[in-house]
Design a protein around this motif. Structure first.
Motif, PDB file in Angstrom:
ATOM      1  N   LYS A  67       0.839  -1.208   0.000  1.00  0.00           N
ATOM      2  CA  LYS A  67       0.000   0.000   0.000  1.00  0.00           C
ATOM      3  C   LYS A  67       0.872   1.256   0.000  1.00  0.00           C
ATOM      4  CE  LYS A  67      -3.657  -2.366   2.477  1.00  0.00           C
ATOM      5  NZ  LYS A  67      -4.182  -2.638   3.812  1.00  0.00           N
ATOM      6  N   HIS A  68       1.918   1.265   0.832  1.00  0.00           N
ATOM      7  CA  HIS A  68       2.772   2.447   0.927  1.00  0.00           C
ATOM      8  C   HIS A  68       3.603   2.676  -0.332  1.00  0.00           C
ATOM      9  CE1 HIS A  68       2.361   4.173   4.949  1.00  0.00           C
ATOM     10  NE2 HIS A  68       1.935   2.969   5.287  1.00  0.00           N
ATOM     11  N   LEU A  69       4.083   1.588  -0.929  1.00  0.00           N
ATOM     12  CA  LEU A  69       4.929   1.727  -2.122  1.00  0.00           C
ATOM     13  C   LEU A  69       4.128   1.649  -3.421  1.00  0.00           C
ATOM     14  CD1 LEU A  69       7.986  -0.394  -0.944  1.00  0.00           C
ATOM     15  CD2 LEU A  69       7.700   2.079  -0.860  1.00  0.00           C
ATOM     16  N   GLU A  70       2.836   1.384  -3.309  1.00  0.00           N
ATOM     17  CA  GLU A  70       1.910   1.321  -4.443  1.00  0.00           C
ATOM     18  C   GLU A  70       2.355   0.329  -5.516  1.00  0.00           C
ATOM     19  OE1 GLU A  70       1.658   5.399  -5.624  1.00  0.00           O
ATOM     20  OE2 GLU A  70       0.406   5.948  -3.926  1.00  0.00           O
ATOM     21  N   THR A  71       2.816  -0.841  -5.070  1.00  0.00           N
ATOM     22  CA  THR A  71       3.200  -1.921  -5.979  1.00  0.00           C
ATOM     23  C   THR A  71       3.226  -3.229  -5.207  1.00  0.00           C
ATOM     24  OG1 THR A  71       4.827  -2.616  -7.619  1.00  0.00           O
ATOM     25  CG2 THR A  71       5.696  -1.681  -5.600  1.00  0.00           C
ATOM     26  N   ASP A  72       3.233  -4.351  -5.923  1.00  0.00           N
ATOM     27  CA  ASP A  72       3.325  -5.652  -5.261  1.00  0.00           C
ATOM     28  C   ASP A  72       4.733  -5.856  -4.726  1.00  0.00           C
ATOM     29  OD1 ASP A  72       0.682  -6.323  -5.767  1.00  0.00           O
ATOM     30  OD2 ASP A  72       1.167  -7.171  -7.732  1.00  0.00           O
ATOM     31  N   ILE A  73       4.830  -6.472  -3.554  1.00  0.00           N
ATOM     32  CA  ILE A  73       6.123  -6.732  -2.920  1.00  0.00           C
ATOM     33  C   ILE A  73       6.473  -8.207  -3.146  1.00  0.00           C
ATOM     34  CG2 ILE A  73       7.452  -6.624  -0.783  1.00  0.00           C
ATOM     35  CD1 ILE A  73       6.288  -3.904  -1.646  1.00  0.00           C
ATOM     36  N   PRO A  74       7.620  -8.489  -3.778  1.00  0.00           N
ATOM     37  CA  PRO A  74       8.014  -9.879  -3.993  1.00  0.00           C
ATOM     38  C   PRO A  74       8.304 -10.597  -2.672  1.00  0.00           C
ATOM     39  CG  PRO A  74       9.400  -8.368  -5.269  1.00  0.00           C
ATOM     40  CD  PRO A  74       8.553  -7.544  -4.379  1.00  0.00           C
ATOM     41  N   GLU A  75       8.057 -11.885  -2.650  1.00  0.00           N
ATOM     42  CA  GLU A  75       8.318 -12.721  -1.466  1.00  0.00           C
ATOM     43  C   GLU A  75       9.784 -12.625  -1.038  1.00  0.00           C
ATOM     44  OE1 GLU A  75       7.265 -15.165   1.598  1.00  0.00           O
ATOM     45  OE2 GLU A  75       5.863 -14.455   0.075  1.00  0.00           O
ATOM     46  N   SER A  76      10.686 -12.477  -2.008  1.00  0.00           N
ATOM     47  CA  SER A  76      12.123 -12.423  -1.714  1.00  0.00           C
ATOM     48  C   SER A  76      12.493 -11.229  -0.828  1.00  0.00           C
ATOM     49  CB  SER A  76      12.928 -12.371  -3.013  1.00  0.00           C
ATOM     50  OG  SER A  76      12.594 -11.202  -3.741  1.00  0.00           O
ATOM     51  N   VAL A  77      11.754 -10.137  -0.918  1.00  0.00           N
ATOM     52  CA  VAL A  77      12.042  -8.960  -0.080  1.00  0.00           C
ATOM     53  C   VAL A  77      11.786  -9.302   1.388  1.00  0.00           C
ATOM     54  CG1 VAL A  77      11.319  -6.596   0.468  1.00  0.00           C
ATOM     55  CG2 VAL A  77      11.587  -7.307  -1.909  1.00  0.00           C
ATOM     56  N   TYR A  78      10.663  -9.952   1.668  1.00  0.00           N
ATOM     57  CA  TYR A  78      10.351 -10.352   3.046  1.00  0.00           C
ATOM     58  C   TYR A  78      11.381 -11.357   3.564  1.00  0.00           C
ATOM     59  CZ  TYR A  78       5.839  -8.071   2.378  1.00  0.00           C
ATOM     60  OH  TYR A  78       4.851  -7.151   2.124  1.00  0.00           O
ATOM     61  N   GLU A  79      11.795 -12.288   2.698  1.00  0.00           N
ATOM     62  CA  GLU A  79      12.811 -13.276   3.091  1.00  0.00           C
ATOM     63  C   GLU A  79      14.131 -12.586   3.428  1.00  0.00           C
ATOM     64  OE1 GLU A  79      12.974 -16.026  -0.159  1.00  0.00           O
ATOM     65  OE2 GLU A  79      10.945 -16.767   0.236  1.00  0.00           O
TER      66      GLU A  79
END
Length: 88
Positions: A67-79
């Motif tokens: 929501k804050h970055l207005e784009t989908d966040i890849p799973e790899s970022v959370y990892e």
């Protein structure tokens, strides 16, 4: 001698203010790629998250970074965020 101002930032999940050093930064680059910014100086739109496993998991579950970055966040970022916390 004047005191040096300490940069403060707000965690997007908990809405608590911390020193910039105590938070992790996720950046949406001008090219639209989302990365974990270890240096805190990468070019682009940034969002800050507390250095807590529970907070990162909550961010993933509620999709607040997306929501804050207005784009989908890849799973790899959370990892990458979770790995960084474990190694620190």
């Amino acid at each position: 001698m004047t005191k040096k101002k300490i940069p403060m930032r707000k965690c997007v999940v908990t809405n608590e203010r911390f020193e910039k050093k105590q938070l992790l930064r996720v950046v949406k680059t001008p090219e639209g790629k989302v990365i974990f910014d270890k240096t805190g100086k990468a070019n682009g739109r940034g969002a800050y998250v507390s250095k807590s496993k529970a907070v990162i998991e909550k961010a993933k579950k509620t999709k607040i970074l997306a929501k804050h970055l207005e784009t989908d966040i890849p799973e790899s970022v959370y990892e990458n965020l979770l790995k960084w916390i474990e190694n620190e």
